[in-house]
Design a protein around this motif. Sequence first.
Motif, short mmCIF file in Angstrom:
data_model
loop_
_atom_site.label_atom_id
_atom_site.label_comp_id
_atom_site.label_asym_id
_atom_site.label_seq_id
_atom_site.Cartn_x
_atom_site.Cartn_y
_atom_site.Cartn_z
N GLY A 90 8.30 6.40 5.99
CA GLY A 90 7.83 7.82 6.58
C GLY A 90 8.41 8.74 5.40
O GLY A 90 7.90 9.76 5.21
N ASN A 91 9.67 8.52 4.83
CA ASN A 91 10.01 9.60 3.79
C ASN A 91 10.13 9.11 2.43
O ASN A 91 10.51 9.88 1.57
N GLY A 92 9.51 8.13 2.21
CA GLY A 92 9.22 7.41 0.68
C GLY A 92 10.36 7.02 0.23
O GLY A 92 10.37 6.92 -1.29
N ASN A 93 11.40 6.88 0.65
CA ASN A 93 12.67 6.35 -0.08
C ASN A 93 12.97 4.87 -0.45
O ASN A 93 13.74 4.42 -0.84
N LEU A 126 15.05 5.89 12.39
CA LEU A 126 14.18 7.52 12.26
C LEU A 126 12.57 7.17 12.78
O LEU A 126 11.97 8.14 12.37
N GLY A 127 12.51 6.01 13.27
CA GLY A 127 11.22 5.99 13.80
C GLY A 127 10.32 5.10 12.70
O GLY A 127 9.01 4.96 13.20
N GLU A 128 10.74 4.47 11.76
CA GLU A 128 9.96 3.76 10.75
C GLU A 128 9.57 2.49 11.53
O GLU A 128 10.46 1.61 11.84
N SER A 129 8.29 2.00 11.58
CA SER A 129 7.79 0.73 12.30
C SER A 129 7.51 -0.27 11.36
O SER A 129 6.91 0.09 10.32
N VAL A 130 7.75 -1.72 11.55
CA VAL A 130 7.33 -2.47 10.91
C VAL A 130 5.92 -2.75 11.19
O VAL A 130 5.09 -2.86 12.41
N PRO A 184 0.91 -1.15 -0.16
CA PRO A 184 0.01 -0.03 0.02
C PRO A 184 0.83 1.29 -0.04
O PRO A 184 2.03 1.28 0.49
N GLU A 185 0.35 2.33 -0.35
CA GLU A 185 0.86 3.63 -0.58
C GLU A 185 1.42 4.08 0.96
O GLU A 185 0.56 3.87 1.84
N GLY A 186 2.67 4.61 1.06
CA GLY A 186 2.85 4.98 2.34
C GLY A 186 3.77 3.99 2.98
O GLY A 186 4.40 4.31 4.23
N ASN A 187 3.84 2.71 2.50
CA ASN A 187 4.50 1.38 3.18
C ASN A 187 5.86 1.25 2.24
O ASN A 187 5.68 1.39 0.76
N ALA A 188 6.65 0.56 2.52
CA ALA A 188 7.62 -0.24 1.72
C ALA A 188 7.82 -1.60 2.24
O ALA A 188 7.44 -2.00 3.51
#
Length: 311
Positions: A283-286, A293-297, A57-61
């Motif tokens: 979070g930053n779309g990279n 940086l706080g990105e969560s599973v 989904p958009e916003g996830n990787a």
Amino acid sequence: MKKTNLIFTMFLGAVLLSCSSDEPTTNPEPVPRLNITFIMDNEAERLDNLGNPVSVPEGNAAQDPDFEVLGLHFMGLYPDKFTPYDEGVTITSTATTGSGGATAIDFNSEVFLNEEINTFSIPLSYVASGTYEYFRASIGYQKYKIVYNLEGAETEIPDWPDGVDDNIDVDATVGSFLGYNTYIGNYTLDKLTVDVNGNKAQGYFGLETQGNINGFVLTQLTQGNAPQTTVPNPIDDTSPVPEGSCVVTGQFPSALVIPANASEDINIEVVISINQSFEWEDGNGNGKYEPLLGESVVDMGTRGVFPSVVD
């Protein structure tokens, strides 16, 4: 990330025969067996909880994990899509325990498969004859490698050396527990052993990073909980599975037939999809996993099970 196909071989119920030199030796007739080989495939279809194809989904990787160990709590066969979960034919079901309070899967009792051990095997005489359209397995544990980025290490990791760029990709070992509830004494990731001595609910994981970065020795252990676990079940409307059980369901392309008094082995290949199965909030779309940086599973579940009968 390379394609990961694990081939395992595990034989249960082997009988060791010993004879003295004075006794004649005999070669008993081989016992026909049901052999189930598991393959972890990052090119298999990526499914949602209802068995529908789905993208990230958009916003996830997401990324394809590099698998090392698969732990199974249950395997079963089902005649059709109307067979209730608790009325199938059980191939194996490992122990549960109350040592942690509520009833939980006993982690140490699971069937563990790895790069050297890839096939679960039992005599066909232990399996009821019949025709089966569906295969189910409860996945209790996964261990695999992922890649993440150390962006944020300058402020989040003590003693990070001045002047060393933290925009670095590193390998990490993940141990994730997918069962409804698991009693864990301890488990080993790469070099670290994590003591738990209690129950952990579905979604608990440990992540270990070891490395030498410009002379800085990094040893990092993180524990957390993924808020969801995808458990594909394409027959959810007619045969739901217990909530939180991580029982994945797959249909044979043509029904599996186990005859009465079988005289030959039956071989099943079970492909488990790990297509972008490690998913996080980007979070930053990279497209990089940056936990510092706080990105969560958000999801560690498998993405489909595809059984077939092979020669």
